[in-house]
Design a protein around this motif. Structure first.
Motif, mmCIF file in Angstrom:
data_model
loop_
_atom_site.group_PDB
_atom_site.id
_atom_site.type_symbol
_atom_site.label_atom_id
_atom_site.label_comp_id
_atom_site.label_asym_id
_atom_site.label_seq_id
_atom_site.Cartn_x
_atom_site.Cartn_y
_atom_site.Cartn_z
ATOM 1 N N ILE A 39 -18.550 -19.747 32.474
ATOM 2 C CA ILE A 39 -17.856 -20.464 31.407
ATOM 3 C C ILE A 39 -18.599 -20.266 30.092
ATOM 4 O O ILE A 39 -19.815 -20.463 30.003
ATOM 5 N N ASN A 40 -17.874 -19.886 29.068
ATOM 6 C CA ASN A 40 -18.428 -19.766 27.723
ATOM 7 C C ASN A 40 -17.983 -20.990 26.919
ATOM 8 O O ASN A 40 -16.831 -21.076 26.492
ATOM 9 N N TRP A 41 -18.890 -21.918 26.732
ATOM 10 C CA TRP A 41 -18.549 -23.167 26.055
ATOM 11 C C TRP A 41 -18.380 -22.975 24.555
ATOM 12 O O TRP A 41 -17.712 -23.777 23.896
ATOM 13 N N THR A 42 -19.018 -21.954 24.007
ATOM 14 C CA THR A 42 -18.932 -21.694 22.573
ATOM 15 C C THR A 42 -18.468 -20.264 22.348
ATOM 16 O O THR A 42 -18.514 -19.433 23.270
ATOM 17 N N GLN A 43 -18.048 -19.970 21.120
ATOM 18 C CA GLN A 43 -17.485 -18.667 20.807
ATOM 19 C C GLN A 43 -18.186 -18.063 19.589
ATOM 20 O O GLN A 43 -18.638 -18.789 18.695
ATOM 21 N N PRO A 44 -18.260 -16.731 19.545
ATOM 22 C CA PRO A 44 -18.870 -16.068 18.374
ATOM 23 C C PRO A 44 -18.091 -16.366 17.099
ATOM 24 O O PRO A 44 -16.869 -16.529 17.122
ATOM 25 N N VAL A 45 -18.825 -16.464 15.997
ATOM 26 C CA VAL A 45 -18.206 -16.636 14.692
ATOM 27 C C VAL A 45 -18.956 -15.750 13.699
ATOM 28 O O VAL A 45 -20.180 -15.764 13.628
ATOM 29 N N GLY A 46 -18.222 -14.968 12.939
ATOM 30 C CA GLY A 46 -18.852 -14.095 11.958
ATOM 31 C C GLY A 46 -19.543 -12.904 12.595
ATOM 32 O O GLY A 46 -19.502 -12.689 13.816
ATOM 33 N N GLU A 47 -20.192 -12.112 11.737
ATOM 34 C CA GLU A 47 -20.882 -10.910 12.196
ATOM 35 C C GLU A 47 -22.262 -11.249 12.743
ATOM 36 O O GLU A 47 -22.857 -12.271 12.404
ATOM 37 N N LYS A 48 -22.767 -10.378 13.591
ATOM 38 C CA LYS A 48 -24.131 -10.532 14.077
ATOM 39 C C LYS A 48 -25.125 -10.379 12.928
ATOM 40 O O LYS A 48 -24.872 -9.641 11.969
#
Length: 501
Positions: free
Chosen positions: A214-223
């Motif tokens: 389970i991925n509780w959070t998600q990427p936002v913006g660039e690395k």
């Protein structure tokens, strides 16, 4: 007349002490995590005996003596080698610390003393694990708290860590204690109870395995490409004024090739040992010009002085906009000493701080590299419930530290292990810059993406992904688990009034 006193011996106390002592090997740097189940199991087995309340309190205290003598003896390094105390005084102070901290485990003995007649399986599964987690929670805040050596911290590399985004490290401690109780039941229980106990342990790990997907959070913006400067300044030289310019220049030389290639560069705690105000003209302003030109951000540790309140803060500064975060949770008798003005006579025996550092009351997030980041200084990252302040707005966690006070001890490895849990609980990358290790970039699952060797000059650098969203733990902290465990104990106590004799 039945006497309980015959049910416990000095051997039992010794066994409890030995179990606590061996528990230390479940934690980093040893990381023999199965011991986290075995040693509490011994302690729980001892508590199955019919004991008087005072005996239970002493048994828990003795277990704590072993646990903290083995796992927190590293404060000796700070007191003796860097605090100037002689061997006798430093040893005495460490012994006093261990004795006092171990007293907090007596809460476990007090709680379980209210369940004298319940069946063994009731004690081992509902009662003992709940009492253990409530005791760890109490130890984490009472008298400013000492949340070190929580059982849950041993599980950073097992599937049980996957429960941390829901229940936090205390919840993982409860699961480990539950597994320890099940181990005892496997040994002493009836046939059906043994089967259920094995199934329970299997279910705990199977559930953790499922949660790991389970991925509780998600990427936002660039690395972001991040560089952590580990300058390895010897602790005995760090605070000497004659080395001030040399140490600052060392940080500058290590980071200079990366100013144009990194999005964010981080110096460790108190990389500048004086105040930002004192260093404004010769350090801060020139660096600000360089980083503005390169459009790169720099975070550096130092001291912030506020003239209006005459307060000094252990702080982090964002150099481009001169924004500051100060440490909120201070270390007693290190960053501040109660009644310091009346204790100056002790300076003939031990080095006391020149003045107390004040706790920060301002914001906890700084805007750097285009992202709001949750700042922390040193052992603030040991307090999971405090670290969720500023979330979910913050997309990354930043910790600057200096474990150089404990050079050569097991403390830096323990601290790094604790920090990994903060990343798991929040579903955020943690950027951890330290003076001499362990510096690391840790991902949202608590896995170390990149790290550097201790006691070496090194730049730890890699891409880090900002994350958005909330884990359940961000939303409710410990205020879900602890009330549930408390209610469970009350219900078990009420239902078991004489029924499980």
């Amino acid at each position: 007349m039945l006497s309980f006193r015959a049910q416990i011996s000095w051997w039992d106390y010794f066994l409890a002490f030995l179990a606590g002592l061996v528990s230390v090997f479940a934690f980093a740097p040893f990381a023999w995590w199965p011991l986290a189940f075995l040693t509490p199991a011994v302690f729980f087995w001892l508590n199955l005996k019919p004991l008087l309340r005072g005996q239970r309190l002493r048994l828990a205290w003795v277990f704590g003596l072993g646990l903290f003598a083995g796992g927190a003896h590293w404060i000796y390094f700070s007191i003796h080698y860097f605090g100037g105390a002689n061997v006798f005084l430093a040893t005495t102070m460490v012994a006093a610390f261990v004795v006092l901290i171990a007293l907090m485990l007596m809460l476990f003995g007090l709680i379980v003393s209210f369940f004298p007649y319940q069946a063994s399986w009731v004690k081992l599964l509902p009662v003992f694990p709940a009492a253990w987690s409530i005791t760890e929670w109490f130890r984490g805040w009472f008298l400013t708290g000492f949340p070190w050596l929580q059982l849950g911290h041993t599980q950073t590399d097992t599937f049980l860590a996957s429960y941390a985004p829901i229940f936090g490290s205390l919840g993982v401690s409860w699961l480990v204690a539950l597994g320890a109780g099940a181990l005892v039941l496997i040994l002493i229980g009836e046939r059906l109870q043994k089967i259920y106990a094995v199934a329970l342990i299997a279910l705990l790990f199977a559930g953790g395995y499922g949660l790991s997907f389970i991925n509780w959070t998600q990427p936002v913006g660039e690395k972001l490409f991040v560089s952590l400067i580990q300058a390895n300044i010897p602790q005995e030289e760090k605070w000497l004024p004659e080395f001030r310019n040399q140490h600052i220049q060392k940080h500058i030389d290590m980071m200079e090739p990366r100013i144009t290639s990194s999005h964010l560069i981080i110096w460790p705690e108190t990389a500048i040992f004086d105040t930002f105000q004192q260093s404004m003209d010769d350090v801060v302003k020139p660096l600000q010009e360089s980083f503005n030109a390169a459009e790169t951000d720099l975070l550096m540790g130092g001291f912030q002085y506020e003239q209006s309140t005459d307060n000094m803060y252990n702080a982090i500064m964002s150099v481009r906009d001169l924004d500051v975060y100060g440490k909120r949770h201070l270390v007693p008798f290190s960053e501040y000493t109660p009644f310091l003005e009346y204790l100056r006579w002790l300076e003939s025996f031990i080095i006391l701080p020149y003045e107390n550092v004040a706790p920060w009351k301002g914001k906890v997030n700084l805007q750097v590299a285009g992202q709001p980041m949750r700042m922390s200084v040193c052992y603030e990252d040991a307090y999971g419930e405090e670290m969720i302040t500023g979330l979910p707005e913050a997309t990354m966690l930043v910790n600057v530290s200096n474990d150089g006070w404990f050079t050569g001890s097991i403390e830096p490895a323990q601290h790094a292990q604790i920090a990994r849990f903060r990343a798991i609980e929040t579903g955020r990358y943690l950027l951890r810059a330290t003076n001499n290790g362990i510096s690391a970039i840790i991902n949202e699952k608590g896995k170390i993406v990149v790290t550097g060797p201790q006691y070496q000059e090194v730049v730890v650098e890699e891409f880090a992904q900002p994350m958005q969203g909330s884990t359940p733990y961000i939303r409710w902290g410990n205020w879900f688990l602890i009330p549930i465990l408390t209610i469970a104990l009350v219900v078990v106590g009420w239902l078991g009034r004489g029924k499980f004799r």
